[in-house]
Scaffold this active site. Structure first.
Site, PDB file in Angstrom:
ATOM      1  N   ASP A  30      -2.599   4.075  -0.094  1.00 51.68           N
ATOM      2  CA  ASP A  30      -1.409   3.949  -0.915  1.00 51.68           C
ATOM      3  C   ASP A  30      -1.769   4.427  -2.321  1.00 51.68           C
ATOM      4  O   ASP A  30      -2.933   4.402  -2.711  1.00 51.68           O
ATOM      5  CB  ASP A  30      -1.009   2.467  -0.946  1.00 51.68           C
ATOM      6  CG  ASP A  30       0.433   2.273  -1.373  1.00 51.68           C
ATOM      7  OD1 ASP A  30       1.176   3.264  -1.375  1.00 51.68           O
ATOM      8  OD2 ASP A  30       0.798   1.145  -1.710  1.00 51.68           O
ATOM      9  N   ARG A  33      23.849   3.459 -14.960  1.00 47.74           N
ATOM     10  CA  ARG A  33      23.479   4.665 -14.224  1.00 47.74           C
ATOM     11  C   ARG A  33      24.141   5.916 -14.791  1.00 47.74           C
ATOM     12  O   ARG A  33      23.572   6.998 -14.776  1.00 47.74           O
ATOM     13  CB  ARG A  33      23.867   4.484 -12.748  1.00 47.74           C
ATOM     14  CG  ARG A  33      23.260   5.489 -11.794  1.00 47.74           C
ATOM     15  CD  ARG A  33      23.469   5.043 -10.371  1.00 47.74           C
ATOM     16  NE  ARG A  33      24.867   4.971 -10.022  1.00 47.74           N
ATOM     17  CZ  ARG A  33      25.550   5.957  -9.444  1.00 47.74           C
ATOM     18  NH1 ARG A  33      24.941   7.088  -9.168  1.00 47.74           N
ATOM     19  NH2 ARG A  33      26.822   5.836  -9.136  1.00 47.74           N
ATOM     20  N   ARG A  66       7.298   9.850  -0.569  1.00 43.93           N
ATOM     21  CA  ARG A  66       8.660   9.402  -0.210  1.00 43.93           C
ATOM     22  C   ARG A  66       8.742   9.026   1.274  1.00 43.93           C
ATOM     23  O   ARG A  66       9.637   9.437   1.999  1.00 43.93           O
ATOM     24  CB  ARG A  66       9.643  10.533  -0.531  1.00 43.93           C
ATOM     25  CG  ARG A  66      10.972  10.087  -1.077  1.00 43.93           C
ATOM     26  CD  ARG A  66      10.901   9.648  -2.514  1.00 43.93           C
ATOM     27  NE  ARG A  66      12.197   9.215  -3.006  1.00 43.93           N
ATOM     28  CZ  ARG A  66      12.385   8.195  -3.827  1.00 43.93           C
ATOM     29  NH1 ARG A  66      11.347   7.491  -4.236  1.00 43.93           N
ATOM     30  NH2 ARG A  66      13.575   7.851  -4.246  1.00 43.93           N
ATOM     31  N   ASN A  83     -33.981 -14.709  26.407  1.00 44.05           N
ATOM     32  CA  ASN A  83     -32.820 -13.888  26.023  1.00 44.05           C
ATOM     33  C   ASN A  83     -32.035 -14.482  24.865  1.00 44.05           C
ATOM     34  O   ASN A  83     -31.542 -13.767  23.994  1.00 44.05           O
ATOM     35  CB  ASN A  83     -31.886 -13.701  27.226  1.00 44.05           C
ATOM     36  CG  ASN A  83     -32.476 -12.757  28.255  1.00 44.05           C
ATOM     37  OD1 ASN A  83     -33.501 -12.136  28.018  1.00 44.05           O
ATOM     38  ND2 ASN A  83     -31.829 -12.653  29.402  1.00 44.05           N
TER      39      ASN A  83
END
Length: 1044
Positions: A351, A489, A677, A795
């Protein structure tokens, strides 16, 4: 409703047959609830505890061990005499191992499914709706909301469903949808249709998504999707559908298990078949069935010997130690197997925001006007140092520091930045860092004011908390903010109305404006030059805009803000502030003051980490929700792209990627280094394509949107500051959110794999030795040299400790100069298989030889012949071949003790051999890994414990040894070091690239004595030589065994 963002408000309301002011009727609600169900994510039906437990026994090695335990238990049940109790030890220990492994497995599985449950935290509990049964808004449970409901949302609310906005009741509506889209700043929404049916979520400006938060404003909308049909619901479905991939190590161990199981089966059957002729031997009472059962027990012992029971525990311990080392480097590993996977990572998909960059917006350039003559002008351009929110840095002109108070334009620019601002800096004492309070863009301006210090404020002696806003406070003491005209806006700007705190004739009210350059400069009639005001001409405007365009599209791709002032604004009572449409009228006839350019700067250390990745053959791909221009600019700054590199076919937006054919998409993933995007589905698709090329992918992410890709990739890496969903879906969490930490973790992963190879091979060669030992005793007809309980002890305990210590071997110096290893590369190559088979054969032969020595040549032993030893089952009083031999001697614990002691001692020597794959012990002495020396001492101490401390010798069917016998053990064991040194020499000089050693006898100078002895550890030589001379000069009747 599909593509609600493309429809008008009227079309959406008409689709659901609903009125915005009254809402749905109860009858409509009932029908819609029946059709679409509750507005919640269904609880995932996890596996039951029993299913999880059964799953843990699907591994082939585990099944073989389980079968061996069951058979051992049945055989122990019918055991008679003194061995009855000890016979139950073996199945009990095996079952204990299996239960422990199952508990760990179940615990890991349970953790893996928590990611889906963590999505629940993003489901709001309540919602506000309009329905026809009430005249006003009502609060209902969010799960009862249905498509078509009219919902009201306001600042602080969590959006209860996917909503198409119908009306905004405030100046602006800002939404923080970072958890879903990864956008670092809040997004301004509107109600106009977005005509593109293929728009990504970031571009659906008229939609609100379930689980996101309202940052500012108030609005109404109609619900278009609920529950699993929401965007967050689709992510949940992706996560459910994503099957967890097995790591390369797990795959290798699976393959090893399959191969081993086949070999074990063949050897067990071969041992049983070889001895069919002995089934009727007198020792079995002449019973063919008892003989068959006896050799069946030997075959079971062989199965136990061949399986490295300690391997799961040693691998887990080594990985756990690796996670501790990684945690110190800020990489917190959640899934143990992923530690090793990091070592073969070939692609890192990172990112941008906060990982490659600081996620701390910073002003790096600014300009004011210097001179204006007609249509021509010159600018004073400045650069600003410092890339975090810390108020530390300086303003430079032509790379030389300047005093900002010497420029009138900079004083006014700083004043606008400080007052036209609702954010602040704060010093977090717990973390020891400066943090933003408010919007990132405005905090960058606040930080700029602190660096400029236009009034030469005395900063020495201030605490870090006082320093945070010291210069801003001075400016705010001069002028008082009366009210704010919020951002909208249409005009792309905001402004504040300020009055002087000490009114005078010269000082008067002002309006300070900041916003998008194209919007603000269009409304400017004048420009500030020093302390004077000059009319704006088309030529000057063109020059200013060309510089801004260059900053916005050049190598930096800066986010530019224009700063302006209205010197004679209307009085407050003359303004109509109720309607935001009027704001643009009050922000006209402005005077342009200057412009600032900011960016989210790359972390200082990232460029060197990207370079290190290139050296290590790892491709770095940036995947971001930000726009393409900014993403490519950051890629150039950190070295993912060259400064002038053509990025055609190497950088794509999500839309461009979607428009490619499947084959072109596949090629894009092979070549591209930047995706901008993007949506969650793109990340998952990119991971799938990379996996189709056999790439091992590490994927970073912090939001809910990243969870499916994190789960799908081999290494999911979540940010420490990320969401709970991302963290629980990941294998690793970055505590400091830093890309460089990933690179450090990859380096650690490579070192861990190298060490893991060493101890896996060490354990395997030990098991090969045990198999050869049992096979030889059965084939030669000798008495049992080792029994299952002894094999389990070796073992699990005596081999397990040195194997774990091998995890501390120092890493190679050139570990990050090699390409990533191929995940399909076998753990054991053809040469290594031969090498460890040869060592294993020696271990087996030496173990059997030690037991045979006691029978044939030892002082105090029976001194039987080879024929008598190999036909011991025919021993009885009336057999002339065994005249004078006490048949009970073949059940003596001494030969078994000799065999076990040789096995343990040889394995300790083998552990020393495993310090390095090909480096000689003479050049890498044991104290290079002090943990290994300690573990060998501890293993030998435990062996002495079972030999000399009652009642342990009874359980293990062994007895204490005298000095002569111990010297014989050392004589038989030490040659394994010489044998492995010879094999290492061959590997170093003939199978790998020639090193410094004397390997090319073409010239005498290269074969000089000094060249061949260079780097030898003489202290080790002087320490070991006297021991070897003493051991081999002592008489132990060793040669008698061969003469016999």
């Amino acid at each position: 409703m599909e593509n609600a963002h493309t429809k008008t408000v009227e079309e959406v309301l008409g689709h659901f047959g609903v009125n915005e002011s009254t809402g749905l009727s109860l009858e409509q609600v009932k029908k819609l609830k029946e059709r679409w169900g509750s507005n919640e994510l269904p609880a995932e039906e996890g596996k039951t505890l029993l299913e999880l437990v059964i799953e843990q026994f699907e591994d082939l090695l585990v099944r073989i061990l389980l079968l061996a335990a069951c058979i051992s238990f049945v055989l122990a049940w019918f055991e008679e005499g003194e061995e009855t109790i000890t016979a139950f030890v073996e199945p009990f220990v095996i079952l204990l191992i299996l239960v422990a492994n199952a508990i760990v497995g179940v615990w890991q599985e349970r953790n893996a499914e928590n990611a889906i449950e963590a999505l629940k935290e993003y489901e709001p509990e309540m919602g506000k709706v309009y329905r026809q049964d009430r005249k006003s808004v009502q609060r209902i449970k969010a799960k009862d909301i249905v498509p078509g409901d009219i919902v009201e949302i306001a600042v602080g609310d969590k959006v209860p469903a996917d909503i198409r906005l119908t009306s905004i009741k405030s100046t602006t509506l800002r939404v923080d949808q970072s958890i879903l889209t990864g956008e670092s700043v809040s997004v301004i929404k509107h109600t106009d249709p977005v005509p593109d049916p293929r728009a990504v979520n970031q571009d659906k400006k008229n939609m609100l998504f379930s689980g996101t938060n309202i940052a500012a404003g108030k609005a109404m909308g109609v619900v278009v999707a609920t529950g699993v049909n929401t965007e967050i619901g689709k992510i949940r479905d992706e996560m459910v559908a994503t099957e967890q991939e097995r790591t390369p190590l797990q795959q290798k161990l699976d393959e090893f298990g399959e191969q081993l199981s086949k070999v074990i089966s063949l050897i067990c059957i071969a041992v049983w078949i070889i001895n069919i002729g002995h089934f009727n031997d007198p020792v079995h009472g002449g019973s063919w069935i008892r003989g068959a059962i006896y050799y069946f027990k030997i075959a079971v012992a062989l199965a136990v010997a061949a399986i490295p029971e300690g391997l799961p525990a040693v691998i887990t311990t080594c990985l756990a130690l690796g996670t501790r080392r990684m945690a110190k480097k800020n990489a917190i590993v959640r899934s143990l197997p992923s530690v090793e996977t990091l070592g073969c990572t070939s692609v890192i998909c990172s990112d941008k925001t906060g990982t490659l960059t600081t996620n701390q917006m910073s002003v790096c350039r600014m300009f004011i006007l210097d001179k204006v003559e007609g249509d021509t002008c010159s600018l004073n351009e400045f650069s600003i140092t410092g890339s975090t929110y810390a108020p530390i840095g300086e303003v430079q002109k032509d790379d030389k520091p300047v005093k900002c108070h010497q420029y009138d334009g900079l004083v006014e620019l700083a004043t606008i930045c400080a007052l036209c601002n609702d954010s602040a800096l704060d010093y977090n004492e717990a973390k020891g860092v400066y943090e933003k309070v408010g919007e990132a863009t405005e905090t960058a301006l606040t930080c700029l004011v602190e660096k400029m210090n236009v009034f030469d404020t005395e900063l020495k002696g201030l605490s870090k908390i006082e320093r945070a806003n010291a210069c801003n406070s001075v400016i705010k003491q001069l002028m008082k903010k009366e009210f704010t005209l919020e951002f909208s806006r249409d005009r792309k700007s905001m402004s504040v109305y300020c009055t002087p705190n000490k009114p005078s004739r010269t000082s008067m009210s002002k309006m300070f404006v900041k916003g998008a350059p194209e919007g603000v400069i269009d409304r400017c009639t004048h420009i500030r030059v020093g302390s004077t005001k000059v009319p704006m001409t088309p030529g000057v405007k063109q020059k200013i805009m060309s510089v801004i365009r260059e900053w916005g599209s050049g190598s930096d791709t800066l986010r530019c803000l224009a700063l302006a002032t209205h010197d004679n604004p209307l009085k407050r009572e003359e303004m109509h502030l109720e309607d935001s449409a009027n704001f643009i009228k009050y922000e006209t006839n402005l005077t342009f003051v200057g412009c600032v350019g900011m960016l989210d700067p790359p972390r200082i250390e990232v460029a060197s980490s990207v370079k290190l990745c290139r050296q290590a053959g790892i491709r770095v791909i940036m995947i971001t929700g930000d726009n393409k221009g900014t993403a490519v600019a950051i890629c150039r700054r950190i070295g993912i792209f060259g400064q002038d590199e053509d990025v055609t076919s190497k950088a794509f937006t999500g839309r461009e990627f979607d428009e490619l054919s499947p084959s072109a998409q596949r090629d894009a993933c092979l070549n591209a280094r930047c995706f901008a995007r993007v949506e969650p589905s793109h990340k998952s698709k990119i991971v799938e394509f990379l996996q189709s090329f056999d790439e091992i992918t590490a994927m970073t992410g912090d939001g809910v949107n990243d969870a499916p890709a994190l789960k799908k990739s081999e290494i999911g890496i979540a940010m420490g500051s990320g969401t709970a969903v991302a963290k629980t879906a990941s294998e690793m969490v970055l505590a400091d959110d830093n890309f460089s930490t990933i690179v450090a973790a990859v380096e650690e992963g490579r070192a861990i794999y190298n060490n893991m190879k060493q101890f896996i091979r060490y354990l395997i060669s030990s098991n090969v030795g045990e198999v050869v030992c049992i096979f030889l005793t059965a084939a030669l007809g000798f008495p049992e040299a080792l029994i299952p309980v002894q094999l389990l002890w070796v073992n699990l305990v005596t081999d397990g400790l040195p194997a774990t210590a091998l995890g501390f071997n120092p890493p190679d110096l050139d570990i990050m100069n090699k390409p990533p290893r191929n995940p399909k590369e076998p753990l054991i190559s053809g040469w290594l298989f031969f090498r460890y088979l040869a060592i294993g054969c020696y271990v087996g032969a030496a173990t059997v030889g030690a037991a045979a020595w006691w029978f044939i040549a030892a002082d105090g032993g029976p001194r039987v012949s080879f024929y008598q030893l190999s036909h011991f089952l025919q021993c009885k009083e009336d057999n002339p071949d065994f005249d004078g031999v006490d048949c009970a001697i073949f059940e003596s614990p001494y030969p078994m003790t000799m065999a076990l002691s040789v096995l343990v001692t040889i394995e300790m020597c083998n552990a020393l051999n495993s310090l390095s794959e090909n480096q000689s012990l003479l050049r890498m002495p044991p104290w290079e890994n002090i943990w290994l020396v300690g573990s060998i001492c501890l293993s030998m101490s435990l062996h002495f414990l079972i030999l000399y401390v009652e009642p342990l010798p009874l359980i293990f069917q062994i007895t204490p040894l005298n000095l002569t016998q111990w010297l014989m053990v050392l004589k038989i064991s030490l040659p394994v070091i010489l044998m492995d040194e010879t094999l290492k020499f061959v590997a170093r000089n003939y199978l790998e690239q020639p090193g410094k050693e004397c390997v090319q006898p073409a010239t005498k100078s290269s074969c000089s004595l000094s060249a061949c002895t260079d780097g030898i550890s003489w202290p080790f030589v002087l320490l070991i030589m006297p021991l070897v001379v003493w051991v081999y000069s002592t008489d132990t009747n060793f040669s008698d065994m061969f003469w016999s």
